[in-house]
Design a protein around this motif. Structure first.
Motif, PDB file in Angstrom:
ATOM      1  N   LEU A  29       2.729  -7.886 -13.731  1.00 26.97           N
ATOM      2  CA  LEU A  29       3.488  -7.331 -12.614  1.00 26.97           C
ATOM      3  C   LEU A  29       2.561  -6.685 -11.584  1.00 26.97           C
ATOM      4  O   LEU A  29       2.732  -6.868 -10.380  1.00 26.97           O
ATOM      5  N   VAL A  33       2.248  -7.951  -7.720  1.00 27.33           N
ATOM      6  CA  VAL A  33       2.529  -7.035  -6.618  1.00 27.33           C
ATOM      7  C   VAL A  33       1.299  -6.870  -5.729  1.00 27.33           C
ATOM      8  O   VAL A  33       1.402  -6.867  -4.503  1.00 27.33           O
ATOM      9  N   ASN A  34       0.124  -6.747  -6.325  1.00 26.85           N
ATOM     10  CA  ASN A  34      -1.093  -6.578  -5.527  1.00 26.85           C
ATOM     11  C   ASN A  34      -1.410  -7.806  -4.688  1.00 26.85           C
ATOM     12  O   ASN A  34      -2.031  -7.688  -3.634  1.00 26.85           O
ATOM     13  N   THR A  36       0.964 -10.108  -3.545  1.00 25.74           N
ATOM     14  CA  THR A  36       2.045 -10.549  -2.663  1.00 25.74           C
ATOM     15  C   THR A  36       2.384  -9.533  -1.582  1.00 25.74           C
ATOM     16  O   THR A  36       2.766  -9.916  -0.483  1.00 25.74           O
ATOM     17  N   ILE A  37       2.257  -8.268  -1.865  1.00 26.17           N
ATOM     18  CA  ILE A  37       2.613  -7.243  -0.888  1.00 26.17           C
ATOM     19  C   ILE A  37       1.343  -6.829  -0.150  1.00 26.17           C
ATOM     20  O   ILE A  37       0.378  -6.381  -0.767  1.00 26.17           O
TER      21      ILE A  37
END
Length: 75
Positions: A29, A33-34, A36-37
């Motif tokens: 996760l 997150v790192n 894609t955002i």
């Protein structure tokens, strides 16, 4: 006696497996997150040029030309 030991071993293995699962899911996760955002940069509040000029002149006058303003922070 062997039933108790068997239950204890099964319980410990189950807890260990669940903890490993949680670790790998958390790492996955974090990776997702790192990647894609996008990282947002903090925008510092802009201090008007006339105020910066007054501050620089005041520091110059008080220090006799030896002082230099390195950073101005709004409080």
């Amino acid at each position: 006696m062997t039933t108790g030991i068997t239950l204890m071993v099964i319980g410990m293995v189950t807890v260990f497996a669940v903890l490993l699962f949680i670790i790998f899911v958390s790492k996955g996760l974090i990776f997702i997150v790192n990647n894609t955002i996008p990282e947002t940069l903090e925008q510092k509040p802009q201090i008007p040029d006339d105020i910066c000029e007054v501050i620089n002149k005041t520091v110059f006058q008080i220090t006799g030309g030896r002082g230099k303003v390195a950073e101005i922070k709004e409080v």
